[in-house]
Design an enzyme around this catalytic site. Structure first.
Site: not given
Ligand code: OAD
Length: 239
Positions: A120, A151
């Site tokens: 997880h 970005c």
């Protein structure tokens, strides 16, 4: 706490051992579980599976971060317990040992376990919602950076949320080990969340002996060869 002679013999003779852990193994380190004792974790009035969902990332990423930064805040003071340390020793005992965890707290690695399969994700990592570049955010509470330095898109926690797939390759690797082990332990998990819980079933159907360590009964209990009703930190060091 009684471990049967039969189980002790199986443990001593085993060559390939697999362990699946859940939130309960970290309970004695002070990490709250999600379920147990008839309760379900709630954050600001929201059931945890609502705040920990892919939908919340889309609708309210700031709130998702608040929840995960809160958890990172108390985790920084939590140390591995006797159960984590016992499993770190098991890795040197068998020809083939695999530790698979549903936990995102990093306490197995902190105890010295190597190559833990984290189904997880990990609460101390984030990734860019655009280019998916990974960031180590250990120690930064609240998390920084907030945005990707390439970005500039916002980061999100590198954890698997409800409605998402598991990390590529992680389940496949765990599945392969579950299918080929002699002994499979399921420790401190409510065994309600799939596909993780399904590893125990795969192991049993493939011929492994299945052992549960949990103070409470779970849906997997009746399917196990042995159930040890006790706390992980008290039971695992007895092997
Ligand atoms: P849960 O919170 O569902 O279950 C914790 C289990 O630990 C319960 O069965 C307790 O009885 C048991 N437990 C409590 N104290 C214990 C102790 N000292 N020793 C051993 N067992 C103890 O946790 P998980 O099964 O790990 O997923 O939950 C599975 C997934 O549900 C989590 O990984 C998380 C959650 O949604 C994601 O966030 C994707």
């Amino acid at each position: 706490m009684l471990i049967s002679d039969e189980l002790k013999e199986k443990f001593e003779a085993a060559k390939r051992v697999c362990v699946l852990t859940g939130a309960g193994i970290s309970a004695e380190s002070g990490v709250p579980t999600f379920r147990g004792g008839g309760n379900v974790a709630v954050w600001k009035g929201m059931p945890f599976d609502q705040i920990s969902s892919v939908r919340m990332v889309r609708e309210n990423l700031a709130e998702v971060w608040e929840w995960f930064d809160y958890r990172r805040g108390f985790l920084k003071d939590c140390q591995p317990n006797a159960a984590h340390f016992a499993l770190a020793e098991w890795q040197n005992k068998f020809d083939d040992f695999t530790l698979v965890t549903q936990n995102i707290d990093g306490l197995h690695a902190a105890a010295g376990s190597r190559d833990v399969i984290e189904l997880h994700g990990n609460i101390n990592r984030a990734y860019c919602t655009c280019c998916e570049r990974r960031f180590d955010i250990r120690g930064a509470i609240p998390h920084t950076p907030e945005n990707c330095d390439e970005c500039f898109a916002p980061l999100r926690p590198d954890v698997v949320l409800f409605g998402e797939m598991l990390p590529i390759g992680a389940f496949e690797k765990a599945e392969k080990k579950a299918r080929s082990c002699d002994l499979f332990f399921i420790v401190g998990t409510s065994a309600l969340v799939y596909p993780a819980a399904g590893l125990a079933e795969l192991a049993k159907y493939s011929g492994a002996s299945l052992v549960e360590v949990n103070p409470e009964e779970t849906p997997m209990s009746g399917f196990c060869d042995e159930t040890i009703r006790g706390k992980a930190g008290e039971v695992l060091p007895l092997f």
